[in-house]
Design an enzyme around this catalytic site. Sequence first.
Site, PDB file in Angstrom:
ATOM      1  N   GLU A  63      -4.626  -9.454   3.534  1.00  0.00           N
ATOM      2  CA  GLU A  63      -5.529  -9.015   4.750  1.00  0.00           C
ATOM      3  C   GLU A  63      -6.654  -9.956   4.734  1.00  0.00           C
ATOM      4  OE1 GLU A  63      -3.295  -5.354   4.073  1.00  0.00           O
ATOM      5  OE2 GLU A  63      -4.110  -6.859   3.032  1.00  0.00           O
ATOM      6  N   GLU A 104       0.803  -1.335   0.098  1.00  0.00           N
ATOM      7  CA  GLU A 104      -0.002  -0.053   0.145  1.00  0.00           C
ATOM      8  C   GLU A 104       0.944   1.208   0.119  1.00  0.00           C
ATOM      9  OE1 GLU A 104      -4.139  -0.757   1.990  1.00  0.00           O
ATOM     10  OE2 GLU A 104      -2.514  -1.525   3.355  1.00  0.00           O
TER      11      GLU A 104
END
Length: 261
Positions: free
Chosen positions: A135, A115
């Site tokens: 995730e 990210e």
Amino acid sequence: MKQARTIRYQSAAHVATVELHRPEHANAIDPDTFAALGEAYHRAEHDSDVRVVVLSGAGADFSVGLDPNAFLPALQKRLFSLDAPGRINPFGTSSRLSKPLIAAVQGTVGAMAHELILAADLRIAADDACFGQGEVSRGTTPAGCASVRMPLEVGWGNAMRWLLTAEDWPAEEALRLGLVQEVVPAGRQVERAQELAAVIAAHPPLAVRETLRIGRRAYEGAAHHVYGELLPAMYSLIGSADFAERLAAMQEDREPVYTAR
């Protein structure tokens, strides 16, 4: 100081290089490192001599991503914040560098680290780089904008292929998808990023920054309304029975049984 050990900053010839420097932990990002990265970005933003920023990682891995042992207590108490005085949000979802950011990566580029580079404007990968955004397999959701920026970058189906399976993908696939702009031999990624930074830094700075500003506004404009939902969504999942079940299963060395609660 701890921050000086986990983030290293140097600038020369209008280019600031910001290095994740926690190689003994595969550059896992703990809260202090995240804060120090935001401070380094702020420093580069407000240095009139800096025109381009390069983000790199020391050692074999760019970064495995979030350090769960260090981060989980703050996340469970909902105390983590992306913003603070004297920092720029490294995910670029609230405050953001107005100068071009080039990421140079190698080895593991995991979850939070992925990210960080999705917030970059150009990305150079070593041929040994391996990317992941796992995730969902851990009972949470990307809170640093991967679920927004990755579909923008590579298209919906391509993004969901990796976000929903939580599988890793190699540098060649990242290049095919357009997540990285070049793949170079391992060990050359930072040098190549700095070469490109030097080319950009030689152009009129105001023209570069205005081109970047307009391009970002057009590219991400419609997505900004969901940025405020990212952390609350993760906090909600951390409080779920399924997240607690995953932690229990890990401690008991068994397969988790999820109930969608």
